[in-house]
Design a protein around this motif. Structure first.
Motif, PDB file in Angstrom:
ATOM      1  N   SER A  92      32.761  67.744  33.756  1.00  0.00           N
ATOM      2  CA  SER A  92      32.253  69.075  33.435  1.00  0.00           C
ATOM      3  C   SER A  92      33.167  70.167  33.971  1.00  0.00           C
ATOM      4  CB  SER A  92      30.839  69.255  33.998  1.00  0.00           C
ATOM      5  OG  SER A  92      30.855  69.288  35.411  1.00  0.00           O
ATOM      6  N   ARG A  93      33.887  69.861  35.044  1.00  0.00           N
ATOM      7  CA  ARG A  93      34.795  70.862  35.612  1.00  0.00           C
ATOM      8  C   ARG A  93      36.011  71.080  34.714  1.00  0.00           C
ATOM      9  NH1 ARG A  93      34.192  71.597  41.336  1.00  0.00           N
ATOM     10  NH2 ARG A  93      36.108  72.823  41.290  1.00  0.00           N
ATOM     11  N   THR A  94      36.361  70.070  33.899  1.00  0.00           N
ATOM     12  CA  THR A  94      37.560  70.177  33.068  1.00  0.00           C
ATOM     13  C   THR A  94      37.252  70.548  31.622  1.00  0.00           C
ATOM     14  OG1 THR A  94      37.486  67.806  32.584  1.00  0.00           O
ATOM     15  CG2 THR A  94      38.768  68.488  34.506  1.00  0.00           C
ATOM     16  N   GLN A  95      36.009  70.441  31.213  1.00  0.00           N
ATOM     17  CA  GLN A  95      35.659  70.738  29.831  1.00  0.00           C
ATOM     18  C   GLN A  95      35.562  72.247  29.597  1.00  0.00           C
ATOM     19  OE1 GLN A  95      32.004  68.524  29.467  1.00  0.00           O
ATOM     20  NE2 GLN A  95      33.027  66.763  28.568  1.00  0.00           N
ATOM     21  N   ALA A  96      36.086  72.673  28.472  1.00  0.00           N
ATOM     22  CA  ALA A  96      35.973  74.083  28.098  1.00  0.00           C
ATOM     23  C   ALA A  96      34.567  74.354  27.580  1.00  0.00           C
ATOM     24  CB  ALA A  96      37.004  74.420  27.030  1.00  0.00           C
ATOM     25  N   VAL A  97      34.005  75.493  27.996  1.00  0.00           N
ATOM     26  CA  VAL A  97      32.653  75.849  27.567  1.00  0.00           C
ATOM     27  C   VAL A  97      32.674  76.235  26.083  1.00  0.00           C
ATOM     28  CG1 VAL A  97      30.702  77.405  27.914  1.00  0.00           C
ATOM     29  CG2 VAL A  97      32.064  76.645  29.884  1.00  0.00           C
ATOM     30  N   PRO A  98      31.872  75.594  25.241  1.00  0.00           N
ATOM     31  CA  PRO A  98      31.860  75.905  23.799  1.00  0.00           C
ATOM     32  C   PRO A  98      31.006  77.143  23.513  1.00  0.00           C
ATOM     33  CG  PRO A  98      30.322  74.133  24.243  1.00  0.00           C
ATOM     34  CD  PRO A  98      30.985  74.455  25.562  1.00  0.00           C
ATOM     35  N   TRP A  99      31.507  78.302  23.894  1.00  0.00           N
ATOM     36  CA  TRP A  99      30.707  79.515  23.797  1.00  0.00           C
ATOM     37  C   TRP A  99      30.304  79.831  22.363  1.00  0.00           C
ATOM     38  CZ3 TRP A  99      28.084  81.277  27.560  1.00  0.00           C
ATOM     39  CH2 TRP A  99      28.551  81.198  28.877  1.00  0.00           C
ATOM     40  N   LYS A 100      31.195  79.616  21.407  1.00  0.00           N
ATOM     41  CA  LYS A 100      30.852  79.921  20.023  1.00  0.00           C
ATOM     42  C   LYS A 100      29.663  79.084  19.556  1.00  0.00           C
ATOM     43  CE  LYS A 100      32.743  80.129  15.331  1.00  0.00           C
ATOM     44  NZ  LYS A 100      33.941  79.911  14.474  1.00  0.00           N
ATOM     45  N   ALA A 101      29.677  77.807  19.910  1.00  0.00           N
ATOM     46  CA  ALA A 101      28.577  76.926  19.520  1.00  0.00           C
ATOM     47  C   ALA A 101      27.278  77.332  20.203  1.00  0.00           C
ATOM     48  CB  ALA A 101      28.927  75.478  19.862  1.00  0.00           C
ATOM     49  N   ILE A 102      27.381  77.725  21.481  1.00  0.00           N
ATOM     50  CA  ILE A 102      26.184  78.151  22.210  1.00  0.00           C
ATOM     51  C   ILE A 102      25.601  79.419  21.590  1.00  0.00           C
ATOM     52  CG2 ILE A 102      25.331  79.047  24.420  1.00  0.00           C
ATOM     53  CD1 ILE A 102      27.348  77.197  25.811  1.00  0.00           C
ATOM     54  N   LEU A 103      26.482  80.377  21.287  1.00  0.00           N
ATOM     55  CA  LEU A 103      26.033  81.663  20.751  1.00  0.00           C
ATOM     56  C   LEU A 103      25.443  81.548  19.355  1.00  0.00           C
ATOM     57  CD1 LEU A 103      28.962  83.949  21.966  1.00  0.00           C
ATOM     58  CD2 LEU A 103      26.650  83.842  22.893  1.00  0.00           C
ATOM     59  N   THR A 104      25.755  80.477  18.636  1.00  0.00           N
ATOM     60  CA  THR A 104      25.225  80.296  17.287  1.00  0.00           C
ATOM     61  C   THR A 104      24.170  79.190  17.227  1.00  0.00           C
ATOM     62  OG1 THR A 104      27.080  78.808  16.771  1.00  0.00           O
ATOM     63  CG2 THR A 104      27.334  81.137  16.172  1.00  0.00           C
ATOM     64  N   SER A 105      23.742  78.716  18.384  1.00  0.00           N
ATOM     65  CA  SER A 105      22.769  77.625  18.442  1.00  0.00           C
ATOM     66  C   SER A 105      21.340  78.181  18.440  1.00  0.00           C
ATOM     67  CB  SER A 105      22.998  76.791  19.701  1.00  0.00           C
ATOM     68  OG  SER A 105      21.946  75.878  19.901  1.00  0.00           O
ATOM     69  N   MET A 106      20.562  77.875  17.426  1.00  0.00           N
ATOM     70  CA  MET A 106      19.179  78.343  17.369  1.00  0.00           C
ATOM     71  C   MET A 106      18.314  77.730  18.467  1.00  0.00           C
ATOM     72  SD  MET A 106      18.998  80.787  15.394  1.00  0.00           S
ATOM     73  CE  MET A 106      17.243  80.992  15.689  1.00  0.00           C
ATOM     74  N   PRO A 107      18.507  76.444  18.849  1.00  0.00           N
ATOM     75  CA  PRO A 107      17.738  75.934  19.984  1.00  0.00           C
ATOM     76  C   PRO A 107      17.990  76.741  21.260  1.00  0.00           C
ATOM     77  CG  PRO A 107      18.621  74.103  18.740  1.00  0.00           C
ATOM     78  CD  PRO A 107      19.228  75.340  18.148  1.00  0.00           C
ATOM     79  N   ALA A 108      19.251  77.145  21.502  1.00  0.00           N
ATOM     80  CA  ALA A 108      19.548  77.955  22.680  1.00  0.00           C
ATOM     81  C   ALA A 108      18.909  79.339  22.559  1.00  0.00           C
ATOM     82  CB  ALA A 108      21.061  78.076  22.865  1.00  0.00           C
ATOM     83  N   TRP A 109      19.003  79.949  21.376  1.00  0.00           N
ATOM     84  CA  TRP A 109      18.368  81.252  21.147  1.00  0.00           C
ATOM     85  C   TRP A 109      16.856  81.164  21.320  1.00  0.00           C
ATOM     86  CZ3 TRP A 109      19.967  86.154  20.695  1.00  0.00           C
ATOM     87  CH2 TRP A 109      21.335  86.393  20.460  1.00  0.00           C
ATOM     88  N   SER A 110      16.267  80.081  20.838  1.00  0.00           N
ATOM     89  CA  SER A 110      14.806  79.957  20.921  1.00  0.00           C
ATOM     90  C   SER A 110      14.331  79.896  22.367  1.00  0.00           C
ATOM     91  CB  SER A 110      14.329  78.722  20.158  1.00  0.00           C
ATOM     92  OG  SER A 110      14.704  77.519  20.803  1.00  0.00           O
TER      93      SER A 110
END
Length: 493
Positions: free
Chosen positions: A243-261
């Motif tokens: 997890s320390r080396t993985q890039a955060v997928p911000w675009k996917a998070i920002l367009t994720s309806m489960p995250a928005w919900s």
């Protein structure tokens, strides 16, 4: 001899307890800090519930000698300023945790909050602007703590235990429950300044304990048993190093309806919750006419009950999933509905109960208690959908829903408009609170899910839902694993 996960649970529980002591002490203390308005109360009014004495005089709120000439608007700024920076720091907390680890982020955040608490008495007597600045700093620091601890859950806690571990976050309920009675006692006996010296000192001592006992992952813990370390590794779907080396997928998070919900529905829960936490003590003083000691006890007691309830909710949620009575998604939705739809209805009921103080307090207690079901619902869902990026996802969701933490009290003081002593003014506050709590749940009912999202895996999606696998896997005689997903099952080699 003591499991490292148990130590982590206790650190998480006590950390949130101390954090919420320092952030909420001013909510009740401000009642004694500010100069009491000179108002005339009459027995004929139906706008407040003071006890009528035998002499015929109304027992109005006690004046505790506050000297600060802060208007209602200034008070709302002082109370809300904590949450201005709290919102901003959510994303910072998620990023900082990915790079620096939970131990440093959580520990330094708590220390900064404690030092600010110790400075508030001086700041309040100098100018309210300094108090706002200190609360702003406290808010920024405290905003780092939630993403940091959520990230730790992904590294440390096996999936079947996560709902139960989430109950440690309810240390904040104990923190609130202890803080209000403690504030009432200290104000009555030693004056309001003693409140901030006490909570700040407790925070500083806790930071030392955290420094000695907390570690970012099982791999970095010097005293964990090999058996426990292996168990954690086999039952988590991510590792600290990866997890320390993985890039955060911000675009996917920002367009994720489960995250928005998650963010939108929890906005409603936070709104109703902070109606009880911040304007609540003012209601108990101005409408119900309670003394500062009784105010503190009755404002804090429901949060003690809510902690006990949170443990029960999280235990029941785990059992419903592991015994296959309900899917993970349906359990999260059930608990989320209990945490905000029912309290939303109950807060509307309070506005119609008038001066039936006993019944008001029963409904008040029940509403605050049910709110904590969210920690087996939408809040636990953060780790469900993205265990590798729980910190960043929580930061995103909290950026949305924690806006309610400052909008709720500011809206309440705006609707009260210096008429907090009139029940009719409070009725509008309760109407708005109930509507927001109930309406925002609809989003989660539609888009909420317990499935791990594909963007959780930066190296590509997996072939099975690992969350369901770890919750319900059963080894078969031919070396395969039976994976159950809803009503279907599949045999995976």
């Amino acid at each position: 001899m003591v499991p490292a996960r148990l130590v982590l649970y206790l650190l998480s529980w006590s950390g949130f307890l101390v954090s919420f002591m320092m952030r909420n002490d001013i909510n009740l203390t401000i009642v004694a800090m500010v100069e009491q308005p000179n108002r005339k109360y009459t027995n004929a009014s139906n706008e407040y519930c003071f006890v009528v004495e035998e002499s015929g005089n109304v027992s109005a709120p006690v004046d505790y000698g506050g000297t600060l000439e802060w208007s209602g608007r200034v008070q709302s700024y002082v109370l809300a300023s904590f949450y201005w920076a709290y919102i901003v720091s959510q994303v910072v907390g998620g990023l900082a945790t990915q790079k620096l680890g939970t131990k440093r982020v959580f520990g330094y955040a708590q220390l900064a909050t404690a030092l600010c608490s110790l400075c508030i008495p001086w700041a309040a007597e100098t100018h309210y602007g300094f108090v706002i600045a200190l609360r702003f700093i406290q808010g920024f620091a405290s905003g780092l703590t939630w993403p940091a601890m959520y990230a730790l859950v992904g590294h440390w806690i096996p999936v079947p235990e996560r709902s139960r571990f989430m109950s440690s976050f309810q240390g904040f309920s104990i923190g609130i429950g202890i803080t209000y009675p403690l504030c009432g006692f200290l104000i009555a006996q030693l004056g309001w300044r003693s409140v901030f010296y006490t909570t700040g000192s407790i925070g500083a001592v806790w930071c030392l304990i955290w420094y000695l006992l907390a570690f970012d992952s099982p791999e970095t813990h010097p005293r964990i048993s090999l058996r426990e370390q292996q168990y954690i590794k086999e039952n988590t779907v991510n590792t600290y190093a990866n997890s320390r080396t993985q890039a955060v997928p911000w675009k996917a998070i920002l367009t994720s309806m489960p995250a928005w919900s998650i963010g939108i529905t929890t906005f409603g829960r936070i709104w109703v919750h902070y109606t009880f936490i911040i304007p609540g003590p003012t209601y108990m003083k101005s409408i119900l006419g309670f003394s500062i000691e009784k105010n503190g006890l009755l404002s804090g007691a429901p949060f003690i009950c809510s902690y006990i309830a949170s443990v029960l909710f999280c235990y029941v949620a785990d059992k419903l999933v592991t015994k296959n009575y309900m899917s993970l998604t349906n359990v999260r939705k059930l608990m989320t509905a209990l945490s905000q739809v029912v309290p939303g209805i109950l807060v509307l009921l309070i506005s119609y109960l008038g001066c039936d103080i006993g019944l008001v307090l029963v409904v008040w207690f029940l509403a605050v208690t049910l709110i904590t079901a969210s920690y087996a619902g939408a809040m636990a869902n953060v780790v469900d959908i993205a265990p590798n990026f729980a910190g960043p996802v929580l930061a995103f969701a909290q950026t949305i829903h924690m806006t309610a933490s400052f909008l709720s009290p500011q809206a309440a003081f705006l609707m009260l408009d210096e008429k907090e002593h009139l029940m009719s003014s409070w009725r509008m506050v309760f109407y708005v609170t109930g509507f927001i709590a109930i309406s925002t749940y609809a989003v989660y009912q539609i888009w909420g899910t317990g499935d791990i999202q594909p963007w959780n895996f930066t190296n590509g999606p997996v072939n099975v839902l690992e969350q369901e696998e770890l919750m319900t896997d059963k080894p078969s005689t031919n070396g395969t694993v039976l994976i159950k997903n809803g009503t279907n099952s599949a045999s995976v080699a």
